[in-house]
Design an enzyme around this catalytic site. Structure first.
Site, PDB file in Angstrom:
ATOM      1  N   TRP A  46       0.837  -1.205   0.000  1.00  9.82           N
ATOM      2  CA  TRP A  46       0.000   0.000   0.000  1.00  9.82           C
ATOM      3  C   TRP A  46       0.869   1.251   0.000  1.00  9.82           C
ATOM      4  CZ3 TRP A  46      -0.611   3.922   3.695  1.00  9.82           C
ATOM      5  CH2 TRP A  46      -1.690   4.778   3.489  1.00  9.82           C
ATOM      6  N   HIS A  47       1.958   1.217   0.734  1.00 13.51           N
ATOM      7  CA  HIS A  47       2.858   2.376   0.750  1.00 13.51           C
ATOM      8  C   HIS A  47       3.497   2.585  -0.615  1.00 13.51           C
ATOM      9  CE1 HIS A  47       2.698   2.294   5.206  1.00 13.51           C
ATOM     10  NE2 HIS A  47       3.038   3.560   5.081  1.00 13.51           N
ATOM     11  N   ASP A  48       4.008   1.504  -1.195  1.00 13.71           N
ATOM     12  CA  ASP A  48       4.683   1.620  -2.491  1.00 13.71           C
ATOM     13  C   ASP A  48       4.993   0.212  -2.983  1.00 13.71           C
ATOM     14  OD1 ASP A  48       5.756   2.756  -4.705  1.00 13.71           O
ATOM     15  OD2 ASP A  48       7.354   3.846  -3.703  1.00 13.71           O
TER      16      ASP A  48
END
Length: 637
Positions: free
Chosen positions: A520-522
């Site tokens: 989700w972050h990257d």
């Protein structure tokens, strides 16, 4: 002087930060809003206070610790400031990353793109914080004047407030979305529409899996396609375009022109990650609402709808009519929380729109604003005197630095990461509070006030953590057997019967959760490594808890406290390693850093001394939590 200390005590109290910290999730809104100490207003809090041990602040042991703090904390700052001075041999390598600052004689390290995007837009954000609530008041004024009939009951007045606020959020949200993302707003609204149709049009049993598949695929597609620019699509539809010296066909030129209308923040796909959580929240809250009987749960439980506890606001679904397209878009585009959160579930959002939370008072909001300003000032001063981010970005020869400078650069790099997230979250929460919505506080404690991996992640990005617990961890079987709707049937798998099995399932769920969090972050291998390292580093804490249960040491509390302190030092070192890999140095940078620290006897001696200092800090952390228990507060983090 006493009045100054009492004001500072109130300013930095947990009650000012978030009333959720000083009352249980099941406490009524009146109890949560009460400014008295928790033990004085809540029987549960009073029982917690009675079970706490006597304070240690004035014991000889802690006077030794105070000497450590008086000498070591200033030395830590001096060490990292010296490493950032212009006479350091590495300075020439990263000086181009520094910017003009407002402190006389100092440049500013504004090289972190994430914080720079916030820092450079502070004047515009402050203007929005002032203008948005004022426009709402103007809109409410004209809406009340244009109303043909007055409300006949309190319930009708609350319904009118809900309608009024939803209308404004819907209209303002569309204007706000267009201003910051330009024509890309149409792409975002297209995604909104598909997600809404999944919740409303698919057979009910398909809604959860379809929601998750669609949103995870959207997360990957947004990243891999870079927000779907029109020019590559036009070039693919125009054979022969893209050759050297070719400006493209009319279609390509037109697409290029449209891509130029990207608004104030063209990279909408980066900000969309928070919106994606709200997409899932709406669909799953709607899906679970269908399990509830037609009778209102609030009436059935004889609850006061204007004074619901936070738990009830989240779990009791909004009425069926509230799950409509307008409210859906208003929720997704709620301007104070759109860019970065904190995250509020759809049920909670609707409840707060209808009934203004009692926890919001003018005094609390002003104190929270002052606290935000002081935090921002702290960050600004740090970036003017400590260039840890610029140094790490320049990939220096770490052997130039002393072991003390290396460790302090890493330590303060983590603090800057913490602050660069804390400040935007607090600003947007302050904006929401001014507007009459009370979202959860995202950061519970200072980064330096953590010693447990489990507790750290409960208190870091807290609204995201709560979202994960509600929509991922509990349905997977965590927290006692999955989500239980009104019919009483758990949707997750039952918990294992054995203690060891429960621990293993907890670790597996933790791994799944942190894999999702990392993606989700990257979509980045470095962040995947971070997620797996976090899970790996939780294992020692779990095993130590099983091997040394507190009940067996009840007759030797001091020995147990020392033993826990030793284990906590290891925990802190592992958490620092995981976060340095994920958010600062990466694996290669960490290897260089560790090699420099452990490659000599001087470095090893310094590492041992750091462990001693961390042990002292951990003992103070233990006592801070005991002090909270004596006040009737058990944050579990």
């Amino acid at each position: 002087m006493p009045s100054l200390f009492s004001w500072l005590r109130r300013l930095y109290s947990l009650d000012t930060l978030d009333t959720r910290f000083t009352s249980s999730a099941s406490a009524s809104a009146q109890t949560a809003a009460d400014t008295r100490p928790p033990a004085a207003k809540d029987a549960r809090a009073n029982s917690i206070a009675q079970g706490a041990r006597a304070p240690l602040w004035r014991t000889p042991e802690f006077f030794v610790y105070y000497l450590f703090f008086i000498t070591m904390v200033p030395l830590m700052f001096k060490t990292v400031v010296d490493a950032s001075n212009e006479n350091n041999p590495v300075y020439a390598k990263y000086s181009h990353l520094l910017s003009p600052g407002w402190v006389p004689g100092r440049l500013m390290d504004n090289s972190d793109a994430q914080y720079a995007s916030f820092h450079d837009n502070i004047p515009y954000l402050v203007a929005l914080l002032v203008a948005h609530p004022l426009l709402r008041r103007v809109y409410n004024l004209f809406s009340n004047r244009s109303a043909q009939s007055s409300t006949s009951s309190a319930a009708a007045a609350f319904d009118a407030q809900l309608e009024q606020r939803m209308q404004f959020d819907f209209g303002f949200g569309l204007v706000f979305l267009t201003a910051i993302h330009g024509l890309s707003a149409l792409k975002i609204l297209f995604i909104f529409n598909i997600n809404y149709r999944i919740a409303k049009n698919l057979p009910r049993s398909y809604v959860p899996i379809a929601t998750w598949v669609f949103n995870i695929c959207t997360l990957f597609a947004n990243e891999l396609c870079h927000g779907y620019p029109l020019e590559p699509i036009a070039m693919a539809l125009s054979p022969g375009s893209g050759t050297p010296g070719d400006q493209g066909t009319l279609l390509v030129q037109w697409a290029r022109t449209l891509d130029g209308f990207g608004g104030l923040m063209p990279r909408w796909e980066v900000l969309f990650k928070v919106t994606l959580l709200r997409l899932i929240s709406f669909n799953m809250d709607y899906y679970w609402s269908l399990d509830y009987p037609s009778a209102s749960p609030i009436k059935k439980k004889q609850l006061d709808p204007a004074a619901l506890s936070e738990r009830d606001r989240v779990k009791i679904p909004a009425e069926p009519a509230a799950f409509n397209m307008r409210n859906y878009v208003a929720y997704l585009l709620y301007s104070p929380l759109y860019l970065a959160g904190p995250i509020v579930t759809f049920n909670d959002y609707v409840s707060q729109q209808r009934y203004t939370p009692l926890s919001i008072t003018r005094t609390r909001t002003i104190l929270y604003g002052i606290r935000f300003f002081l935090t921002l000032l702290c960050m600004e001063l740090i970036l003017h005197y400590i260039y840890a981010v610029a140094i790490s970005k320049s990939s220096p020869d770490w052997s130039i630095f002393t072991p003390g400078q290396l460790s302090m650069l890493a330590f303060f790099n983590l603090h800057i990461i913490w602050l660069k997230l804390l400040i935007p979250w607090r600003f947007f929460r302050l904006w929401a509070l001014v507007d009459g919505i009370d979202p959860p506080e995202n950061m519970v404690r200072c980064m330096s006030n953590n010693y447990s991996a489990f507790a750290f992640w409960r208190g870091w990005h807290r609204s995201f953590n709560r979202w994960i617990v509600r929509y991922i961890y509990v349905p997977l079987g965590g927290g006692g057997g999955g989500h239980r709707p009104a019919n009483g049937k758990p949707t997750g798998s039952p918990p294992p019967s054995s203690g060891l099995g429960a621990k293993l399932q907890k670790i597996c769920n933790f791994l799944l959760v942190f894999t999702f969090v990392a993606l989700w972050h990257d979509i980045d291998l470095r962040l995947l490594m971070w997620g797996w390292l976090v899970t790996l580093f939780v294992l020692p804490e779990v095993l130590a808890t099983m091997a040394f249960p507190a009940k067996r040491w009840s007759s030797r509390p001091t020995a147990y406290r020392v033993l826990c302190g030793v284990g906590s030092v290891g925990n802190i070192l592992m958490m620092m390693v995981a976060n340095l890999v994920g958010f600062a140095l990466g694996l290669d940078g960490l290897n260089d850093l560790l090699a420099s620290l452990t490659g000599s006897y001087l470095g090893l001696a310094y590492l041992i001394s750091c462990c001693v200092v961390l042990f002292v800090g951990v003992q103070v952390m233990f006592e801070i939590r005991e002090g909270e228990l004596r006040a009737g507060i058990n944050l579990k983090c």
